[in-house]
Design an enzyme around this catalytic site. Structure first.
Site, PDB file in Angstrom:
ATOM      1  N   GLN B 229      39.345  92.036  29.636  1.00  0.00           N
ATOM      2  CA  GLN B 229      39.781  90.659  29.556  1.00  0.00           C
ATOM      3  C   GLN B 229      38.869  89.738  30.374  1.00  0.00           C
ATOM      4  OE1 GLN B 229      44.271  92.333  29.936  1.00  0.00           O
ATOM      5  NE2 GLN B 229      44.160  90.134  30.106  1.00  0.00           N
ATOM      6  N   ARG B 376      51.803  90.119  31.635  1.00  0.00           N
ATOM      7  CA  ARG B 376      52.104  88.700  31.459  1.00  0.00           C
ATOM      8  C   ARG B 376      52.913  88.157  32.631  1.00  0.00           C
ATOM      9  NH1 ARG B 376      53.698  88.373  25.041  1.00  0.00           N
ATOM     10  NH2 ARG B 376      52.708  86.344  24.832  1.00  0.00           N
ATOM     11  N   CYS B 377      52.478  88.516  33.858  1.00  0.00           N
ATOM     12  CA  CYS B 377      53.281  88.145  35.006  1.00  0.00           C
ATOM     13  C   CYS B 377      52.833  86.836  35.636  1.00  0.00           C
ATOM     14  CB  CYS B 377      53.252  89.245  36.060  1.00  0.00           C
ATOM     15  SG  CYS B 377      51.669  89.411  36.900  1.00  0.00           S
ATOM     16  N   GLU B 746      52.347  83.221  28.872  1.00  0.00           N
ATOM     17  CA  GLU B 746      53.248  84.102  29.620  1.00  0.00           C
ATOM     18  C   GLU B 746      54.610  83.506  29.915  1.00  0.00           C
ATOM     19  OE1 GLU B 746      50.048  86.393  32.366  1.00  0.00           O
ATOM     20  OE2 GLU B 746      50.246  84.239  32.560  1.00  0.00           O
TER      21      GLU B 746
END
Lengths: 289, 791, 155
Positions: B229, B376-377, B746
């Site tokens: 990523q 996705r925090c 997110e």
């Protein structure tokens, strides 16, 4: 992720299969649906030296009732049971259970007989067959054996089947009078094994008395287990809420659940109690409806 | 700074497809034809396959490793051990959190699943055959499983490799003002407390991690295809760690089958594959299995949280105290801004207006896989948001107030923005009350008492749960944000071709977010070039400007802003060229999407396509030819998307089974570039929130065995269990983002778990239950009811 | 051993070991990389292909088992240069994000619509329950199939 090496044969008749098993049954596994066996081979929990693929044998995929009982052949897929008019007319427990076996993809390939022969203690079909009083038919070069389901499973993944034998069909008795049954399964998600499964099967006579009762439990004992005392409490009685509650309590006592990620033993025992009551009520509705 | 109002170019037509249009995705064309190119699809001549041997024990000394039988298996090219890597200084590598992590274990293994050796073979089948032939002798050590136990004085020391490490403390960090908070609590009428564990889970993208390392012995060029990523940051770190010259390293992130933060860290598999390729002189592919992915790569969450809320009887919040212990696993490998040891957890003050908070956080080493910041925090905002939204729900119950009213009473009001929180955030904009009201209306909140009563008569328990979250994304301003020392700007490089088409390259890297479409829409909006005429490139470090990548919902706020800025710069140059073409002065020209024209004489105009050609063939004297440029955007602040989610559930009192009756999600992510894509992101997050709240976690038995290292135990809900969602929106632009967009990837994962859990807790109100740790399984619901009945 | 099967309408052959999984035969021997591997316990469905029109997990079959049979992979959905309505539906309704589960989802959908041209949402969700998606929450996958059903009905 990748299975170990093995030899592979794909016979086209049952006799060929039996000949291979007679010769090398100890180191061979039969491959029908493969939906339980192949995952185990990929994790190398199973590593047979020889795989005998029976999928090319004609005539093993029939569901019929020619001999007065429901016959399910070795290559009948779970989805065939789901779509079978004969099953939905003849046995409500099987009809209720079939859609909940694993997931839709597995149901296209996995077989009912294969599942019963595999004897996974978390498997659903064995409970259905125990509740319905089914027989397993096994053939070898020595002949044919008819094994009552109650005698068939002896331990986790262990049956009375010899390495030289092939399960060719399962025979399920029809309702003697009116009858009904169901299968209730608590699962965390589609495709998971049952946290708790309860199969019920009731035969009633013309007067509405229960003549035969089957209750079998999934995932709450070392193997699928018949709740014998619960069954006996029902036979000869007229159905009622109080009777079903009593049977449910006995079924809960027959369970030997363990604590695990799916829930505590106490929780599972409670679900057995609740589901048995509900599943007997549904069985009665089918019988009366 | 530019704002939405100053430079807003006006709405574009559907044909141009600028901001606000639900343009169909360009990237879909290859995916729907099976033409995506994921790592596993890459095949190079002579390529070999790497498989890793992993420790079955969570904590043990390595006595010996005998790989001789494996080396002799036909088809095996090499076996790599920690000892071999140590000779090249590669047995240990730095983590993104300033710690070190074993690449292949040398002295000890420190978690079940840790990498111990690698086999390189002609096929993956042979490589896995060879793994079985490697004989490792272990001397087991007592495993340390619970982080609180790990922090006790007598716990076995896991990181005895670190000089000066005397216990299992990994870090300590705090935020806020203790004195002010103590004072606030002194004035409280009531203190409401909550102890809750946000369990360990895992992002589990459907594609696992992997790479193809191709170190060409002839050219000296290292090409590493990787599920990354953040390809540029990885390239720099590889250069620093492996001592490879950075100009000879090319990292290529091709199509990625989901990231969710799992594909940010550097994993041992990447390093071993690279070392193997270097030593052998052939390309080496490493693709982990799902079990490896779940047992060893960056997990998420695992925070043990205690919070106290100081309130007055009328419902006013005075202050917040939080004490948290984090299970970091065996190595501190969180991918998060370096100054913040607990990520952005200190945003835990939430959507509410009060002056004082104090947050103390402690991290502990345990014998488990390293990680924590993932799934996705938004850098630990999932944990923070969950805590505050569960806490305020409980506070409302304690005060006999309706949970919606309690929130409304305490929300930060629109006129208070930009709002300085007690832990140092500056929220940019928000309309929290409006969003909550919309959600309440959509769900039929006023009718809930009646609905609950009707359900009661049917023997069911119905509950309604709210979560009104504020989160912080777009990291971030260079004064506060860096990862491993690299500041968190991001970039956009735009070139308009003579034929009027364009190519846009960015430092971010999508894993399904639709960047090939949305970034094109941003430029389309500014220049009037149809989005379909703009090619978007990400992921190849040789061909894109430097950036920190895509995670923590940062792409739109950073590279998105960079794309706006550079497009506007090019538009200004286009004006100069247009003036030359039209023989007018620049001040006499007006812009409409795709065209400059002379004020008062709209027929006298030139299109952007005309101008593009002129940039190469007819530009004014003294002007640099071409129409291109690059911008590196250093955001002035984070952006703060927010929303309110309301869930209605029914609970079967006999079995604890619960299901969602309906769910409303109102999101505000500022300006929506592509509403269709925004809704897609939200739906995905709501499903993940459902998973975490109902069935999903990784746990360990007391011997340190990982339970949840396959999809048989780590549960992903199917289409059958996943609830249906009703989506709605409010739009509150970010005042500091060039087009007012905030980022949204997110939000739903951050905000929804509390909504689901609050709903179940609400259904169980007759039992007085205030907490059930996630996942709120039927078994746990039932157990809570029994405990309440007994106690 | 030699395996010969009809793959996307064309007879294809290859040499495999008995233990070679069908998914690896497709991806590595036949170089059809549209079928994906997402797990190692037969739980995710990303490897789904159609075996004589029936959706199955190609990671839970050996290549040798499909000798003489017919397989459809995602590469076989497009016919005569035309995208299948299912493929169009996935693009129209944003039924994919990362694309990794998409080939499998589309094949299951095709088998469903071939059998039941007008499925309810429940029918669709039930049929897909062997296929995991991490990105979409399944919402738009359902919509894509509904779009395709309508498109097929009016074609």
């Amino acid at each position: 992720m990748y299975p170990a090496r093995f030899e592979y044969v794909a016979p086209t008749t049952v006799d060929e299969v039996l000949a291979v098993l007679a010769d090398r049954g100890d180191e061979a596994k039969v491959l029908a649906g493969g939906q339980s066996l192949i995952p185990m081979m990929k994790l190398r929990f199973a590593f047979p030296e020889l795989l005998v693929d029976v999928n090319h044998i004609p005539g093993l995929d029939a569901i019929d009732d020619a001999d007065g009982h429901l016959r399910v052949g070795a290559l009948v897929r779970h989805n065939d049971v789901v779509g079978s008019d004969m099953v939905s007319r003849t046995n409500h427990t099987m009809a209720a259970a079939a859609p909940w076996i694993s997931d839709p993809l597995v149901r296209n390939l996995g077989t009912l007989c294969g599942s019963v022969a595999h004897a996974d203690p978390l498997g659903d079909w064995a409970s259905v067959m125990l509740a319905c009083g089914a027989d397993v038919v096994a053939r070898s070069t020595s002949g044919e054996r008819v094994i009552p389901m109650a005698d068939f499973i002896t331990g986790p993944f262990t049956t009375t089947l010899e390495p030289t034998e092939l399960v060719t069909e399962v025979r399920v008795p029809k309702y003697t009078g009116t009858g009904g049954g169901t299968y209730v399964k608590l699962e965390r998600k589609v495709g998971d094994y049952a946290t708790v499964g309860v199969a019920t099967h009731l035969d009633l006579d013309g007067g509405g008395t229960i003549t035969n009762a089957g209750i079998a439990l999934t995932s709450v004992a070392p193997n699928n287990v018949k709740a014998v005392e619960a069954e006996q409490a029902l036979v000869g009685e007229a159905p009622s809420d109080a009777l079903f509650a009593e049977a449910a309590e006995l079924a809960a006592r027959a369970a030997e659940p363990k604590d695990d990620v799916r829930g505590s033993a106490e929780y599972k025992r409670n679900v057995v109690r609740v589901f048995t009551r509900r599943a007997l009520t549904t069985a009665l509705e089918h019988a009366q409806g | 700074m530019t704002t939405t109002e100053e430079h807003a170019p006006g709405p574009t037509t559907a044909e141009i497809g600028g901001v606000g249009h639900s343009v169909k995705r360009k990237e879909d064309d290859r995916f729907i034809q099976g033409g995506g190119q994921y790592i596993e699809d890459i095949s190079l001549p002579g390529m070999l396959h790497l498989a890793l041997l992993r420790s079955p024990l969570p904590h043990a000394r390595i006595v010996s490793i005998d790989a001789s039988a494996a080396e002799q298996l036909p088809g095996v090219v090499a076996v790599v051990t920690g000892e071999a890597l140590a000779a090249h200084g590669l047995a240990w590598m730095p983590t993104l959190s300033g710690d070190t992590q074993a690449v292949l274990a040398t002295d000890k293994v420190r978690f079940q699943g840790q990498e111990v050796a690698g086999v390189v073979a002609e096929s993956p089948y042979i490589a896995w055959d060879a793994l079985e032939l490697i004989d490792v002798e272990y001397d087991p050590l007592p495993p340390v499983i619970n982080p609180k136990v790990a922090l006790a004085a007598d716990a076995p020391v896991i990181r005895d490799d670190k000089e000066g490490q005397t216990g299992n403390s990994c870090y300590e960090w705090e935020a806020g003002d203790k004195a002010a908070t103590d004072q606030a609590f002194a004035q409280a009428d009531k203190v409401v407390s909550l102890d809750t564990h946000y369990p360990r889970s895992h992002p589990a993208p459907l594609e696992t991690c992997g790479c193809v390392a191709d170190l060409n012995p002839v050219t000296g060029q290292a090409t590493i295809y990787m599920t990354s990523q953040a390809p540029h940051a990885i390239r720099t770190l590889f250069a620093m760690v492996a001592g490879l010259p950075e100009e000879n390293i090319r990292v290529v992130s091709p199509d990625i089958g989901g990231g969710f933060g799992n594909k940010v860290p550097i994993y041992p598999g990447y390093v071993v594959a690279t070392a193997a390729s270097l030593l052998i002189g052939k390309p080496v592919k490493w693709i982990e299995s799902r079990s490896e992915n779940l047992i060893s790569t960056g997990f998420a969450r695992d925070y043990y949280m205690h919070a106290d809320l100081a309130v007055k009887n009328d419902g006013t919040i005075l202050g917040l105290r939080v004490n948290m212990v984090s299970d970091q696993g065996a190595f501190y490998a969180d991918a998060q801004p370096s100054k913040f040891r607990a990520g952005l957890f200190h945003v835990v003050t939430g959507s509410y207006d009060y002056p004082a908070a104090h947050v103390v956080t402690q991290g502990a080493y345990t014998n488990k896989a390293p990680g924590g910041v993932a799934y996705r925090c938004s850098f630990r905002i999932t944990e923070a948001s969950y805590l505050i939204e569960r806490l305020v729900q409980n506070a409302a119950y304690e005060l006999n107030m309706d949970p919606a009213d309690f929130r409304m009473k305490n929300f930060i009001r629109p006129e208070q923005f930009p709002y300085h929180t007690p832990t140092g955030f500056v929220y940019d904009s928000g309309q929290y009350a409006a969003a909550l009201q919309k959600a309440l209306d959509d769900v039929g909140y006023a009718g809930m008492p009646k609905e609950k009563e009707e359900a009661r008569t049917e023997g069911k328990l119905v509950g309604v749960g709210i979560a009104s979250f504020t989160e912080a994304v777009g990291a971030g301003p260079s004064k506060d944000y860096d990862i491993a020392g690299l500041k968190m700007f991001d970039s956009a490089e735009l070139r308009v071709h003579p034929t009027g088409k364009a190519i846009l390259k960015l430092g971010t890297k999508a894993q399904g977010q639709g960047h090939e479409t949305t970034y094109a829409q941003i430029v389309a909006n500014e220049l009037g070039i149809p989005a379909s005429d703009i090619a978007v490139r990400e992921g190849d470090t040789d061909n894109t400007p430097y950036g920190l990548g895509t995670y923590a919902s940062r792409s739109t706020p950073t590279s998105g802003a960079a794309a706006v800025v550079i497009a506007r710069k090019l538009r200004e140059k286009a004006r100069t060229i247009a003036a030359h073409m039209l023989e007018a002065s620049e001040e006499d020209l007006e812009w409409e999407p795709g065209r400059f024209f002379v004020t008062g004489a709209p027929d006298r105009g030139v299109t952007i396509q005309d101008i593009a050609l002129a940039a190469y063939s007819n530009y004014p004297e003294g002007t640099e030819p071409g129409l291109e440029g690059v911008h590196y955007y250093d955001p002035p602040n984070l952006t703060y998307p927010f929303g309110s989610y309301v869930v209605v559930v029914e609970v079967d009192e006999e079995t604890g089974v619960w299901k969602v009756r309906r769910m409303v999600a109102v999101d505000d992510c500022g300006v929506r570039i592509n509403p269709m894509i925004v809704e897609g992101q939200i739906a995905g997050g709501l499903a993940e929130g459902y998973a975490m709240s109902s069935m999903q976690f990784i746990t360990f038995d007391e011997d340190g065995n990982c339970i949840g290292s396959s999809f048989a135990d780590y549960l992903i809900p199917t289409s059958w269990e996943t609830p249906r969602f009703q989506l709605d929106e409010t739009v509150t632009p970010s005042p500091h983002h060039p087009i007012g967009a905030k980022g949204v990837g997110e939000s739903a994962t951050v905000g929804s778990p509390a909504a689901y859990v609050n709903a179940v807790i609400d259904a169980l109100l007759p039992y007085g239950i205030r907490n059930i740790d996630m996942p709120v399984t039927p078994a746990r619901v039932w157990a809570a009811m029994q405990e309440a009945k007994a106690g | 051993m030699n395996v010969t099967a009809t793959v996307n309408g064309v007879e294809r052959s290859g040499e495999v070991e008995p233990r070679t999984l069908l998914v690896h035969f497709l991806r590595t021997v036949l170089e059809l990389t549209g079928t994906h591997v997402g797990c190692d316990t037969s739980n995710c469905g990303a490897c789904t292909v159609l075996l004589d029109g029936m959706p199955v997990k190609s990671c839970t079959l050996f290549a040798v088992q499909v000798d003489g049979r017919s397989i459809t992979t995602v590469e076989g959905l497009k016919q005569d240069g035309q995208l299948d309505p299912i493929q169009q539906g996935f693009k129209e309704m944003h039924g994919l994000q990362c694309g990794f589960c998409t080939p499998a989802m589309m094949l299951v959908s095709k088998a469903l619509l071939d059998r039941n041209p007008d499925p309810s949402e429940d029918d669709i969700r039930w049929e897909l329950s062997g296929n995991l998606c991490r990105c979409t929450g399944y919402v738009n996958i359902v919509k894509a199939i509904q779009w395709a059903a309508k498109e097929r009905a009016t074609a």
